[in-house]
Design a protein around this motif. Structure first.
Motif: not given
Length: 306
Positions: A165-193
Motif C-alpha cells: 500500500g505504501l508504494t501504491g500511495y507513492v505512485g498515486a500522489n504525482p497523478q493527483l490533480q487536487s490539493f485536497r486529494a494530495k493532502r489526504l494521500v500524503a497523510g495516509l502515506l505517512g502513517v502507512e510508512s
C-alpha cells in the motif's frame, strides 16, 4: 522487551502520528463532488488494501473484525475468510491493535472524501498466507506457515501487506490533480510508512533468528517475500528485504536495510496494475486470487476485470 534501537524507531513513529493528528493538521477531507474523476478513482482504489489491512490487524489482535468494530464501513460487503485471533505476546498485540484502529481511521478518511465501495471478499486465512510463503520460498514448508501461530509469524505476515500500500500511495500522489486529494494521500502515506518502519524494525532485531520449525532466518523470509513481490509485480526492483548487499544499502555503504528505498533512499512507487498483480498473487491484474478472490473493487480494479 524492546531494545534501544527499536524503542527509538517506535517512539519516533508515534510522535509523527500524534503530530499528524493534531487539531491544526487534520488528515481527513470532506466528501467533495468537485474532485476530478481521476482523483476519485485514485482515492477509491486503495480501499482494497485498507480493508485488507484493517481486517487482518483487527482479527489478529481482537479475534473479530469490522463487522463488530465499525460495521457501517463495510457497506454490507462479505465477511473475510479465515480471520482469527493470533497468539500474540502483549507488546506485539498492542502494536497490531494500534495499527488496526489506524486502518479503521484510514477507511473513514477515504470514505469522507469519496463514496467508495463495500468491503470486497478478502482471504486472510492461514492457508492463503501459507501459499504466499511457499511461493516466496519456492518450496512447500512443513508444517504450513501459520501467521496466527505466534507473534513472529504474525509480524512476518504483516511484512507482506502494508509496504504494498505504501508504494501504491507513492505512485498515486504525482497523478493527483487536487490539493485536497494530495493532502489526504500524503497523510495516509505517512502513517502507512510508519507502520512499515515499525514492522521492519521489530523484525530487524531478530533478522538472524531462525523461524521454527523451518530453520530459515527472519532475514531470509523477508528477502524471499520481497523477491516474490518484485517478480510478480513485473516492473523491476522495487522491494528489498532486511539485509541486502552493501552496494544496495543506503549510499552503497551498508547492508542493514531497516527501511527500504532506492539508490537515493527514496521510497519506491507502484502502479495499480502492479499492486493487483501482487495482492492477487497471480502476476496478472486481470486474474483475481490471493487476498482478493473475487477481485478488487473501484473503477480502476474493475477495469482490468472486464
Amino acid at each position: 522487551m524492546l531494545t534501544y534501537f527499536t524503542s527509538a524507531i517506535f517512539i519516533t513513529s508515534l510522535l509523527l502520528l500524534v503530530s499528524a493528528k493534531s487539531k491544526g493538521d487534520e488528515v481527513s477531507v470532506s466528501a467533495n463532488p468537485s474532485l476530478p474523476l481521476s482523483d476519485v478513482d485514485l482515492l477509491e482504489f486503495p480501499l482494497n488494501l485498507e480493508y485488507l489491512e484493517a481486517e487482518f490487524f483487527l482479527w489478529g489482535s481482537l479475534g473479530y473484525g469490522l463487522d463488530k468494530v465499525a460495521p457501517n464501513l463495510t457497506a454490507g460487503g462479505p465477511p473475510p475468510v479465515g480471520g482469527k485471533k493470533a497468539n500474540l505476546d502483549p507488546l506485539t498485540r498492542d502494536i497490531i491493535l494500534q495499527f488496526a484502529y489506524q486502518e479503521v481511521g484510514h477507511l473513514r478518511a477515504i470514505k469522507s472524501a469519496v463514496k467508495g465501495f463495500p468491503r470486497p471478499l478478502l482471504d486472510i486465512s492461514a492457508e492463503n498466507f501459507a501459499k504466499i510463503i511457499n511461493d516466496a520460498m519456492k518450496r512447500t514448508l512443513i508444517p504450513p506457515f501459520d501467521p496466527y501461530a505466534n507473534g513472529l509469524n504474525f509480524l512476518l505476515a504483516s511484512y507482506i501487506i502494508p509496504y504494498v500500500g505504501l508504494t501504491g500511495y507513492v505512485g498515486a500522489n504525482p497523478q493527483l490533480q487536487s490539493f485536497r486529494a494530495k493532502r489526504l494521500v500524503a497523510g495516509l502515506l505517512g502513517v502507512e510508512s510508519a507502520q512499515d518502519a515499525v514492522i521492519r524494525a521489530l523484525l530487524y532485531e531478530r533478522a538472524l533468528q531462525k523461524v521454527q520449525p523451518y530453520g530459515i532466518t527472519v532475514a531470509d523470509f523477508t528477502d524471499s517475500i520481497s523477491d516474490l513481490r518484485n517478480n510478480i509485480g513485473k516492473r523491476g526492483f522495487k522491494d528489498e528485504g532486511l539485509i541486502v548487499p552493501a552496494e544496495l544499502g543506503a549510499e552503497g555503504r551498508i547492508s542493514g536495510n531497516v527501511i527500504a528505498g532506492n539508490r537515493y533512499s527514496v521510497a519506491y512507487e507502484r502502479s495499480p496494475a502492479e499492486i493487483l498483480r501482487i495482492v492477487y498473487g497471480t502476476g496478472n491484474e486481470s486474474i483475481p486470487g490471493g487476498f482478493l478472490p473475487w477481485g478488487g473493487d473501484g473503477r480502476i480494479a474493475r477495469s482490468y476485470l472486464y
